[in-house]
Design an enzyme around this catalytic site. Structure first.
Site, short mmCIF file in Angstrom:
data_model
loop_
_atom_site.label_atom_id
_atom_site.label_comp_id
_atom_site.label_asym_id
_atom_site.label_seq_id
_atom_site.Cartn_x
_atom_site.Cartn_y
_atom_site.Cartn_z
N HIS A 125 6.55 34.03 -1.64
CA HIS A 125 6.70 33.15 -2.80
C HIS A 125 7.60 31.96 -2.53
O HIS A 125 7.59 30.99 -3.28
CB HIS A 125 7.18 33.94 -4.03
CG HIS A 125 8.61 34.38 -3.99
ND1 HIS A 125 9.01 35.64 -3.62
CD2 HIS A 125 9.76 33.71 -4.29
CE1 HIS A 125 10.33 35.74 -3.71
NE2 HIS A 125 10.80 34.58 -4.11
N ASP A 155 4.46 40.13 -0.28
CA ASP A 155 5.37 39.02 -0.55
C ASP A 155 6.19 38.67 0.70
O ASP A 155 7.38 38.37 0.61
CB ASP A 155 6.31 39.32 -1.72
CG ASP A 155 7.01 38.06 -2.23
OD1 ASP A 155 6.51 36.95 -1.97
OD2 ASP A 155 8.09 38.18 -2.85
N SER A 230 16.10 34.60 -1.82
CA SER A 230 14.79 35.12 -1.41
C SER A 230 14.53 34.85 0.06
O SER A 230 14.65 33.72 0.53
CB SER A 230 13.68 34.45 -2.22
OG SER A 230 13.44 35.13 -3.41
#
Length: 483
Positions: A125, A155, A230
């Site tokens: 993402h 992901d 992230s």
């Protein structure tokens, strides 16, 4: 409370934080009463205890990931352009106003260098839809990077720095050896403020109800993880990578002490796929399983809910060849306990094609060990991919014939016949109707849809009324639309 993936935007500012911890010996702890557990440092060496050596070892391998993409926007033409008076001042339509305009959207996350040649692993993402990716090292050097592999189902994504190495990198740890209470450090770029280190413990090792990826199996930590972390590193006290920071539970968007990381075991699996053809190929079982609740456990004379119950075995599948049967209770995969379909899926999906895996199943109250061959899902019928452009509710979709291979790619369980929607173009008729990727087209105007060729032929001769039969998440719905 909401679950947030931890990407953000911002500027690169270098900062490094480290916590201190005071340790005491196990012998001293055993001999101390509960009222005397708080001890002062006993030596100069204890006073100087620090995480700094671990940070110095790992920080050069943690990078900032900048992803950008061009978005084309078309301005709406004003009705005043029909007036000759206004055209004298603003030009002809298309000559200034009304032309497509490009703007650049950017996002910022983190990544981890996992080999000296500059291979970087990050979250999918973080770089989704990116036209250009750039990474910045802790020493402020910046390089462009190629996208080697993107796997939305986990992901995770793999990048390759476009520069000669060697680069500082971090080694994978065996994430299966983590225990609740182990100390970990999270390193990333929260809120774009620059590289930051936070410290905490492992709060849980097998969280399966997180809802971020198709494979629900996460390390939970109370180390502060915020937007921008992230793709960053979660490391152990040996300075090895135990997880890729991915998401947080948060009311405000900031850290509440509940962060989640994808285990290193899954990250290594995806990284290995990038080294072998650049495509993630997961093994196919050819069976479906379900959660064991308290009622099922009681019916099976179990002392507690455990394992997963086999509900279907498909003909010719690896499951059938291994001897797996309906009503078998799978309680372990290669010696690792499974507690629900998510943990079972994680244990099976991270195995390599060409090998075999051992299932321990309960059958008739007795434990049976089965060896299951790991093979890719077959494409039993050609997928015959078609983009539908004719005026119909399906305008803007890309459809495929279903097979075990297509079902695995799209994350569809137990459905191997029919036509499936693989993509839906944003703003298309199908998008406005509410069709989604993964929808199974069972029928149109009471006619079963058996192939993409048949569906395309129907859309080229549109009726006055469309009666659609769509299956989504195992439920079939009827939709009626005007032609």
């Amino acid at each position: 409370m909401r679950l947030a993936k931890t990407g953000t935007t911002g500027f690169l500012v270098r900062a490094a934080l480290a916590g201190l911890i005071v340790l005491w010996s196990a012998a001293g702890f055993a001999q101390t009463s509960s009222s005397d557990l708080r001890l002062v440092p006993q030596s100069e060496a204890q006073i100087k205890l620090s995480f700094a050596p671990i940070v110095k070892k790992v920080a050069p391998a943690v990078v900032n990931v900048y992803a950008s993409r061009k978005v084309v926007q078309r301005q709406q033409i004003s009705p005043f352009f029909d007036d000759p008076f206004f055209r004298r001042f603003f030009g002809q339509p298309g000559g200034g106003f009304g032309r497509p305009r490009e703007r650049v959207e950017s996002s910022l996350g983190s990544g981890v260098i996992i080999s000296q040649d500059g291979t970087v692993i990050t979250n999918h993402h973080v770089i989704k839809d990116a036209d250009k990716v750039r990474v910045a090292l802790s020493d402020r050097r910046e390089f462009d990077a190629d996208i080697v592999l993107m796997d939305e189902r986990t992901d995770l994504a793999v990048l390759k720095i476009k520069a000669d190495g060697p680069f500082e990198h971090v080694e994978f740890a065996d994430s299966d050896n983590l225990d609740v209470g182990d100390i970990v450090l999270a390193i990333g770029n929260p809120f774009g403020v620059g590289q930051t280190v936070t410290q905490g413990i492992v709060s849980a090792t097998a969280r399966t109800q997180v809802g971020v990826t198709d494979f629900q199996f996460f390390i939970q930590t109370d180390a502060a993880i915020n937007p921008g972390n992230s793709g960053g590193a979660l490391v152990d006290m040996a300075g090895k990578l135990v997880g890729i920071n991915t998401a947080i539970f948060s009311r405000s968007g900031g850290s509440n002490g509940i962060g989640f990381a994808i285990p290193a075991h899954m990250a290594r699996f995806v990284a290995d796929a990038a080294d072998h053809g650049g495509k993630v190929q997961r093994p196919w079982l050819g069976a479906t399983v379900q959660m064991v609740n308290s009622e099922i456990a009681e019916a099976l004379s179990l002392d507690r809910p455990r394992g997963v119950l086999v509900t279907a075995v498909f003909e010719g599948s690896p499951a059938e060849r291994s001897g797996l049967k309906v009503s078998d209770l799978v309680i372990a995969v290669d010696g690792k306990e499974v507690t629900d379909p998510n943990s079972f899926g994680y244990r099976f999906a991270t195995k390599m094609i060409g090998e075999s895996v051992e299932f321990v199943v309960l059958r008739g109250g007795k434990e049976v060990t089965l060896s299951v061959p790991l093979k890719p899902a077959p494409e039993s019928v050609p997928r015959d991919t078609r983009e539908l452009r004719s005026y119909s509710p399906f305008e803007g979709t890309t459809v495929m014939n279903l097979s075990p291979a297509v079902a695995e790619e799209l994350g569809i369980e137990g459905l191997f016949e029919g036509v499936v929607i693989a993509e839906v173009e944003r703003g298309s008729t199908a998008d406005r109707v509410g069709l989604r990727p993964g929808d199974i087209i069972r029928g149109v105007n009471e006619q079963p849809i058996e192939s993409t060729r048949m569906l395309e032929a129907i859309t080229k001769a549109p009726p006055r009324v469309w009666q659609l039969e769509i299956e989504r998440d195992g439920k079939v719905s009827q939709i009626i639309l005007r032609g």
